[in-house]
Design a protein around this motif. Structure first.
Motif, PDB file in Angstrom:
ATOM      1  N   VAL A 247       1.037   3.193   8.874  1.00  0.00           N
ATOM      2  CA  VAL A 247       1.667   4.518   8.972  1.00  0.00           C
ATOM      3  C   VAL A 247       0.723   5.540   8.349  1.00  0.00           C
ATOM      4  CG1 VAL A 247       4.019   3.572   8.908  1.00  0.00           C
ATOM      5  CG2 VAL A 247       2.891   4.242   6.771  1.00  0.00           C
ATOM      6  N   LYS A 248       0.954   6.798   8.669  1.00  0.00           N
ATOM      7  CA  LYS A 248       0.168   7.868   8.058  1.00  0.00           C
ATOM      8  C   LYS A 248       1.058   8.622   7.092  1.00  0.00           C
ATOM      9  CE  LYS A 248      -3.186   9.955  10.189  1.00  0.00           C
ATOM     10  NZ  LYS A 248      -4.014  10.810  11.089  1.00  0.00           N
ATOM     11  N   SER A 249       0.589   8.790   5.854  1.00  0.00           N
ATOM     12  CA  SER A 249       1.328   9.511   4.823  1.00  0.00           C
ATOM     13  C   SER A 249       0.367  10.445   4.107  1.00  0.00           C
ATOM     14  CB  SER A 249       1.957   8.519   3.831  1.00  0.00           C
ATOM     15  OG  SER A 249       2.601   9.186   2.770  1.00  0.00           O
ATOM     16  N   ASN A 250       0.675  11.751   4.146  1.00  0.00           N
ATOM     17  CA  ASN A 250      -0.198  12.756   3.523  1.00  0.00           C
ATOM     18  C   ASN A 250      -1.637  12.612   4.005  1.00  0.00           C
ATOM     19  OD1 ASN A 250       1.962  13.795   1.983  1.00  0.00           O
ATOM     20  ND2 ASN A 250       1.632  12.232   0.399  1.00  0.00           N
ATOM     21  N   GLU A 251      -1.751  12.465   5.329  1.00  0.00           N
ATOM     22  CA  GLU A 251      -3.064  12.366   5.977  1.00  0.00           C
ATOM     23  C   GLU A 251      -3.840  11.101   5.607  1.00  0.00           C
ATOM     24  OE1 GLU A 251      -3.834  14.464   8.396  1.00  0.00           O
ATOM     25  OE2 GLU A 251      -1.872  15.312   7.967  1.00  0.00           O
ATOM     26  N   ARG A 252      -3.150  10.144   5.004  1.00  0.00           N
ATOM     27  CA  ARG A 252      -3.805   8.880   4.655  1.00  0.00           C
ATOM     28  C   ARG A 252      -3.121   7.738   5.385  1.00  0.00           C
ATOM     29  NH1 ARG A 252      -4.626   7.494  -1.427  1.00  0.00           N
ATOM     30  NH2 ARG A 252      -5.722   5.840  -0.324  1.00  0.00           N
ATOM     31  N   LEU A 253      -3.905   6.740   5.753  1.00  0.00           N
ATOM     32  CA  LEU A 253      -3.330   5.542   6.375  1.00  0.00           C
ATOM     33  C   LEU A 253      -2.841   4.596   5.294  1.00  0.00           C
ATOM     34  CD1 LEU A 253      -5.870   4.798   9.252  1.00  0.00           C
ATOM     35  CD2 LEU A 253      -3.577   5.766   9.454  1.00  0.00           C
ATOM     36  N   MET A 254      -1.630   4.083   5.498  1.00  0.00           N
ATOM     37  CA  MET A 254      -0.993   3.167   4.548  1.00  0.00           C
ATOM     38  C   MET A 254      -0.487   1.946   5.301  1.00  0.00           C
ATOM     39  SD  MET A 254      -0.964   5.084   1.655  1.00  0.00           S
ATOM     40  CE  MET A 254       0.377   4.529   0.585  1.00  0.00           C
ATOM     41  N   VAL A 255      -0.349   0.842   4.578  1.00  0.00           N
ATOM     42  CA  VAL A 255       0.307  -0.350   5.111  1.00  0.00           C
ATOM     43  C   VAL A 255       1.748  -0.325   4.612  1.00  0.00           C
ATOM     44  CG1 VAL A 255       0.319  -2.857   5.262  1.00  0.00           C
ATOM     45  CG2 VAL A 255      -1.855  -1.648   5.022  1.00  0.00           C
ATOM     46  N   ARG A 256       2.679  -0.169   5.521  1.00  0.00           N
ATOM     47  CA  ARG A 256       4.095  -0.160   5.135  1.00  0.00           C
ATOM     48  C   ARG A 256       4.668  -1.564   5.274  1.00  0.00           C
ATOM     49  NH1 ARG A 256       7.877   4.633   6.840  1.00  0.00           N
ATOM     50  NH2 ARG A 256       6.817   5.398   4.961  1.00  0.00           N
ATOM     51  N   LEU A 257       4.991  -2.172   4.129  1.00  0.00           N
ATOM     52  CA  LEU A 257       5.564  -3.516   4.123  1.00  0.00           C
ATOM     53  C   LEU A 257       7.079  -3.458   4.286  1.00  0.00           C
ATOM     54  CD1 LEU A 257       3.279  -4.769   1.269  1.00  0.00           C
ATOM     55  CD2 LEU A 257       3.212  -5.571   3.613  1.00  0.00           C
ATOM     56  N   ASN A 258       7.703  -2.450   3.707  1.00  0.00           N
ATOM     57  CA  ASN A 258       9.112  -2.141   3.936  1.00  0.00           C
ATOM     58  C   ASN A 258       9.342  -0.701   3.477  1.00  0.00           C
ATOM     59  OD1 ASN A 258       9.420  -2.190   1.103  1.00  0.00           O
ATOM     60  ND2 ASN A 258      10.230  -4.288   1.106  1.00  0.00           N
ATOM     61  N   ASP A 259      10.580  -0.271   3.485  1.00  0.00           N
ATOM     62  CA  ASP A 259      10.877   1.129   3.144  1.00  0.00           C
ATOM     63  C   ASP A 259      10.524   1.466   1.699  1.00  0.00           C
ATOM     64  OD1 ASP A 259      11.776   1.572   5.690  1.00  0.00           O
ATOM     65  OD2 ASP A 259      13.886   1.186   5.215  1.00  0.00           O
ATOM     66  N   GLN A 260      10.366   0.446   0.853  1.00  0.00           N
ATOM     67  CA  GLN A 260      10.120   0.692  -0.566  1.00  0.00           C
ATOM     68  C   GLN A 260       8.693   0.392  -1.003  1.00  0.00           C
ATOM     69  OE1 GLN A 260      13.360  -1.994  -1.805  1.00  0.00           O
ATOM     70  NE2 GLN A 260      14.321  -0.222  -2.798  1.00  0.00           N
ATOM     71  N   LEU A 261       7.897  -0.190  -0.122  1.00  0.00           N
ATOM     72  CA  LEU A 261       6.564  -0.621  -0.540  1.00  0.00           C
ATOM     73  C   LEU A 261       5.514  -0.246   0.497  1.00  0.00           C
ATOM     74  CD1 LEU A 261       4.827  -2.084  -2.646  1.00  0.00           C
ATOM     75  CD2 LEU A 261       5.358  -4.247  -1.498  1.00  0.00           C
ATOM     76  N   ASN A 262       4.659   0.694   0.121  1.00  0.00           N
ATOM     77  CA  ASN A 262       3.505   1.080   0.924  1.00  0.00           C
ATOM     78  C   ASN A 262       2.232   0.758   0.153  1.00  0.00           C
ATOM     79  OD1 ASN A 262       5.092   2.100   2.982  1.00  0.00           O
ATOM     80  ND2 ASN A 262       5.061   4.191   2.175  1.00  0.00           N
ATOM     81  N   VAL A 263       1.225   0.272   0.859  1.00  0.00           N
ATOM     82  CA  VAL A 263      -0.051  -0.077   0.231  1.00  0.00           C
ATOM     83  C   VAL A 263      -1.142   0.774   0.864  1.00  0.00           C
ATOM     84  CG1 VAL A 263      -1.751  -1.910  -0.100  1.00  0.00           C
ATOM     85  CG2 VAL A 263       0.684  -2.440  -0.257  1.00  0.00           C
ATOM     86  N   PRO A 264      -1.941   1.502   0.063  1.00  0.00           N
ATOM     87  CA  PRO A 264      -3.008   2.332   0.635  1.00  0.00           C
ATOM     88  C   PRO A 264      -4.124   1.481   1.230  1.00  0.00           C
ATOM     89  CG  PRO A 264      -3.135   2.327  -1.760  1.00  0.00           C
ATOM     90  CD  PRO A 264      -1.866   1.617  -1.407  1.00  0.00           C
ATOM     91  N   ILE A 265      -4.737   1.984   2.279  1.00  0.00           N
ATOM     92  CA  ILE A 265      -5.838   1.278   2.930  1.00  0.00           C
ATOM     93  C   ILE A 265      -7.152   1.909   2.500  1.00  0.00           C
ATOM     94  CG2 ILE A 265      -6.891   0.619   5.130  1.00  0.00           C
ATOM     95  CD1 ILE A 265      -4.154   0.867   6.434  1.00  0.00           C
ATOM     96  N   PRO A 266      -7.987   1.181   1.753  1.00  0.00           N
ATOM     97  CA  PRO A 266      -9.307   1.727   1.394  1.00  0.00           C
ATOM     98  C   PRO A 266     -10.157   1.895   2.646  1.00  0.00           C
ATOM     99  CG  PRO A 266      -8.763  -0.239   0.107  1.00  0.00           C
ATOM    100  CD  PRO A 266      -7.781  -0.163   1.223  1.00  0.00           C
ATOM    101  N   GLU A 267     -11.053   2.840   2.621  1.00  0.00           N
ATOM    102  CA  GLU A 267     -11.958   3.026   3.752  1.00  0.00           C
ATOM    103  C   GLU A 267     -12.965   1.892   3.779  1.00  0.00           C
ATOM    104  OE1 GLU A 267     -13.800   6.789   3.955  1.00  0.00           O
ATOM    105  OE2 GLU A 267     -11.913   7.927   3.937  1.00  0.00           O
ATOM    106  N   LYS A 268     -13.051   1.247   4.932  1.00  0.00           N
ATOM    107  CA  LYS A 268     -13.998   0.143   5.098  1.00  0.00           C
ATOM    108  C   LYS A 268     -14.797   0.376   6.361  1.00  0.00           C
ATOM    109  CE  LYS A 268     -11.869  -3.888   2.869  1.00  0.00           C
ATOM    110  NZ  LYS A 268     -11.447  -5.290   3.102  1.00  0.00           N
ATOM    111  N   THR A 269     -16.088   0.166   6.262  1.00  0.00           N
ATOM    112  CA  THR A 269     -16.940   0.301   7.429  1.00  0.00           C
ATOM    113  C   THR A 269     -16.539  -0.728   8.478  1.00  0.00           C
ATOM    114  OG1 THR A 269     -18.755   1.041   6.048  1.00  0.00           O
ATOM    115  CG2 THR A 269     -19.308   0.278   8.259  1.00  0.00           C
ATOM    116  N   GLY A 270     -16.287  -0.245   9.684  1.00  0.00           N
ATOM    117  CA  GLY A 270     -15.974  -1.161  10.771  1.00  0.00           C
ATOM    118  C   GLY A 270     -14.501  -1.455  10.943  1.00  0.00           C
ATOM    119  N   MET A 271     -13.633  -0.996  10.039  1.00  0.00           N
ATOM    120  CA  MET A 271     -12.207  -1.269  10.189  1.00  0.00           C
ATOM    121  C   MET A 271     -11.630  -0.367  11.269  1.00  0.00           C
ATOM    122  SD  MET A 271      -9.081  -1.150   7.413  1.00  0.00           S
ATOM    123  CE  MET A 271      -9.561  -2.614   6.527  1.00  0.00           C
TER     124      MET A 271
END
Length: 365
Positions: A247-271
Motif C-alpha cells: 500500500v502507499k502511505s504518505n507517499e511511501r510504499l508499505m507492507v500491510r500485514l493487517n489493519d494494525q500492522l504496516n511495515v515500511p519498505i526500504p529502497e532496494k536496487t532492483g526491487m
C-alpha cells in the motif's frame, strides 16, 4: 577430469513422469548437494547418473563421454547408500576390498588402497572386525571406504546419514567434508536435510516435484531465495512468510500485514513493487532482535509483540511471537530467558526484507 553434465533428463515410470527435463553442470572436484522433500526426484536423478535407473530422455555425461548406455560398473562412479549394505560374514578389510578382488586387482595394490582408505576414515584398528561389532557411524565409514578404494571419478551419496542419530550425523558430516578435502573428487550428494546441504555443499540444488527450483552457493540460497519454496526450505527455522499487500502511505510504499500492522519498505536496487499488489513478506528469524533502547534501527522498524511459545535450544532461543495479530518466529541468544506472555519490543532488520509475488511466489527483486 570428472565433470558431470546432466542435460534435459526426463524419467518416466510408465505414464507417470517424475523428473521433468532438468539440466545441471557439475564441475570437476565440486561438492554438489541435491536437496528437497521426499518425492521430489533427487534420488532418481542420482540413480540415473549411477546407471541404476534408465534415462527416458536426455543425456548424462561423465568426463568427456555420454554414459546413457554405459553399464554402472563402467561409469567410474562409486555409490554410498542409506543402508550400509555390508557383507555380514566379512570383516572390514574384506568388505572394503571385495570390489577390488572382483576386478582382479593385484593383492599388493588392494592392501595399499585399503590401508590408505582406512587411514583417511580412521578405520585402521577396525579392519579385523565384522559389521555386527561396529557402531552405525563405523559401518557408514566402512561403506564410504569401500567406495574410496575404487578411486572413482565421481562419488554418489544417497542420504547416507539418514539412519544415524543426531550426534552421529553431525560427526559424519565432518567426516564427509574432510573426505572431500582429502580425496578431491567430484561428489553428488542427496539429502532431505537442509542442514546437511548447507554445511557440506559447494553448491546446493533445491528440487521440488521433479524440477529444479534454484541452484547456488549455500549463502546465496539463504540470503536470496528465488521463491517462497526455497525461502521456506533453506534455513532453520525457516524464513517467516506472511501474506500481505503493498500500500502507499504518505507517499511511501508499505507492507500491510493487517489493519494494525504496516511495515515500511526500504529502497532496494532492483526491487519491482507497486502499490495495491498482493505479496508474501519474508523475514528471517535472526532479523528480529530484542530492542533495549540502544538499537541502531529506525523507530519505524520496531514493533511491540507478545511471546506465545518459547523453544530454548541452549545456544539460541526461538520465540513464537504475536505482533498485532500476526505471528512471527524470532531467534535470540540462548543465555537470555523469556517466558510465554512476556511483552517485548522487537527491532526488524528490514534491510533483509524479502517480498514475493503472491501469485507466482517468485522473488520480486
Amino acid at each position: 577430469m570428472a565433470q558431470v553434465i546432466i542435460k534435459d533428463i526426463v524419467k518416466r515410470f510408465g505414464k507417470t513422469e517424475v523428473v521433468h527435463g532438468i539440466s545441471l553442470d557439475i564441475t570437476d572436484k565440486e561438492f554438489v548437494v541435491l536437496v528437497g522433500p521426499s518425492g521430489c526426484g533427487k534420488s532418481t536423478v542420482l540413480r540415473m547418473v549411477a546407471g541404476l535407473e534408465k534415462i527416458t530422455l536426455g543425456t548424462v555425461s561423465i568426463g568427456d563421454r555420454i554414459v546413457n548406455d554405459v553399464a554402472p560398473k563402467d561409469r567410474d562412479v562409486a555409490m554410498v547408500f542409506q543402508n550400509y549394505a555390508l557383507y555380514p560374514h566379512m570383516n572390514v578389510f574384506g568388505n572394503m576390498s571385495f570390489g577390488l578382488k572382483l576386478s582382479k586387482t593385484p593383492k599388493a595394490e588392494i592392501l595399499q588402497r585399503v590401508n590408505e582408505a582406512a587411514a583417511i576414515l580412521g578405520l585402521e584398528e577396525l579392519l579385523h572386525r565384522k559389521p555386527h561389532e561396529l557402531s552405525g557411524g563405523q559401518r557408514q565409514r566402512v561403506a564410504m571406504g569401500r567406495a574410496i578404494v575404487r578411486k572413482p571419478s565421481v562419488f554418489l551419496f544417497d542420504e547416507p546419514l539418514s539412519n544415524l542419530d543426531a550426534k552421529l550425523r553431525t560427526q559424519m558430516r565432518t567426516e564427509i567434508k574432510r573426505l572431500h578435502q582429502k580425496v578431491q573428487s567430484t561428489i553428488i550428494y542427496v539429502t532431505h536435510d537442509q542442514v546437511e546441504a548447507m554445511t557440506l555443499a559447494n553448491r546446493i540444488v533445491v528440487m521440488r516435484d521433479g524440477n529444479i527450483e534454484q541452484v547456488g552457493q549455500p549463502i546465496e540460497l539463504f540470503q536470496n531465495p528465488a521463491n517462497t519454496f526455497v525461502a521456506g526450505f533453506i534455513g532453520s527455522p525457516p524464513m517467516n512468510l506472511v501474506p500481505a499487500r503493498i500500500v502507499k502511505s504518505n507517499e511511501r510504499l508499505m507492507v500491510r500485514l493487517n489493519d494494525q500492522l504496516n511495515v515500511p519498505i526500504p529502497e532496494k536496487t532492483g526491487m519491482m513493487v507497486r502499490a495495491e499488489t498482493d505479496v508474501i513478506m519474508g523475514l528471517r528469524t535472526e532479523d528480529f532482535t530484542v530492542d533495549n533502547g540502544n538499537s541502531h534501527f529506525p523507530e519505524e522498524w520496531k514493533v511491540d509483540g507478545t511471546v506465545e511459545v518459547v523453544e530454548p535450544l541452549g545456544g539460541e532461543t526461538h520465540m513464537h511471537m504475536d505482533f498485532n495479530g500476526v505471528t512471527f518466529i524470532a531467534k535470540s541468544e540462548g543465555h537470555r530467558i523469556f517466558k510465554a506472555g512476556q511483552q517485548l519490543r522487537m527491532a526488524m532488520n528490514l534491510n533483509h526484507l524479502h517480498l514475493f509475488d503472491a501469485g507466482t511466489t517468485h522473488s520480486m527483486y
